[in-house]
Design an enzyme around this catalytic site. Structure first.
Site: not given
Length: 320
Positions: A35, A40
């Protein structure tokens, strides 16, 4: 839990420069679910680890379940495919197994250079938070005029074109999910709703709602978090149950979610923790254990995202 592997590796807050090795370690340990998210800023590292293991012959692409997420600045329908292709380019993949709307809230769209460029060396990566979190003079996020129902239509198009196999949502409350499920002309239901979930935020009502609508639940932050002074690893109830089963507190916290039919995505870059976190299929918690863990609930949410609390689609103004 459908086709989503029960335990995955999250790349959220993973230290830059260490993600590729963590992914390789995870594949060796048996992980097949990864994931990540545009926000990010480590999709490239995740992809590098995956490619290395495929090249070695340790795993095939079709054996893996790769998920990433659409960021809030790209909720405009015309930007959804561009954002997806940028993530695919960073990961160096031809398709995603799952693409999620990261939050129900749309933000002011990014700089035109971001939209025009499909290179990760664009302005937005030189100043990622400038683009990702457009703020007003009060340091609150600047919203867009988008509606997540329109965003969902563009997500559905990605399934039709073959860029993604499944689509889902993250951080949606039950009213938002119900609105999406009741959308006229809905072509694809969300496969999962990825939410913060741990013994201090058990999400009993939201999990029950999702599962009753045939939408799976994926738990992020399943171990809580020590940075906010909320360290479930040291909770005496968790430690006692761990000792009784000859397991670590982290394994108890992960197994707790699995027995609720909740997919769980702990994050780590430490090889021993990566291995430990997936070694959770050789024991079962008793109903007494489960009840004791559920009793720890405080409705304590760690991922509040306070700079977005004035947004019309902020998800945490209601109980669940």
């Amino acid at each position: 839990m459908g086709d989503i592997p029960a335990v995955g590796l999250s790349s959220w807050k993973a230290s830059p420069g260490k993600v590729t090795e963590a992914v390789k370690e995870a594949i060796d340990a048996g992980y097949r679910h990864f994931d990540c998210a545009y926000f990010y800023h480590n999709e490239r590292e995740v992809g590098a680890g995956i490619r290395c293991k495929i090249k070695e012959g340790a795993v095939r692409r079709e054996d893996l379940f790769i998920a990433t997420k659409l960021w809030c600045t790209c909720h405009k329908k015309s930007l959804v495919e561009t954002a997806c292709r940028k993530s695919l380019k960073a990961l160096k993949l031809n398709y995603l197994d799952l693409y999620l709307i990261h939050w129900p809230m749309g933000f002011k769209p990014p700089h035109p250079e971001w939209i025009m460029s499909c290179s990760e060396l664009s302005f937005c990566l030189s100043h990622p938070r400038v683009q990702d979190l457009p703020l007003d003079e009060s340091n609150m996020v600047i919203p867009s005029d988008t509606d997540f129902l329109d965003t969902w239509e563009a997500m559905e198009d990605l399934v039709i074109t073959g860029l993604v196999k499944n689509i889902g949502v993250s951080n949606f409350n039950h009213e938002q999910l119900e609105r999406l499920l009741n959308k006229p002309g809905l072509r694809f239901k969300p496969l999962t709703n990825q939410i913060e979930c741990h013994p201090y935020l058990t999400q009993k009502n939201l999990i029950s709602f999702c599962q009753s609508r045939d939408v799976s639940v994926t738990a992020y932050r399943p171990l809580g978090g020590s940075c906010e002074g909320v360290d479930l690893i040291d909770n005496p109830v968790i430690k006692r149950i761990a000792k009784e089963h000859g397991k670590s507190p982290a394994q108890i916290l992960i197994r707790f979610q699995i027995q609720r039919n909740v997919i769980v995505i702990p994050g780590s870059i430490t090889p021993s923790h990566i291995k430990e976190n997936i070694q959770v299929f050789d024991f079962e918690l008793t109903q007494h254990d489960m009840d004791n863990i559920l009793s720890l609930n405080r409705n304590l949410r760690l991922a509040m995202f306070p700079i977005t609390k004035n947004h019309k689609d902020y998800p945490f103004h209601i109980e669940y």
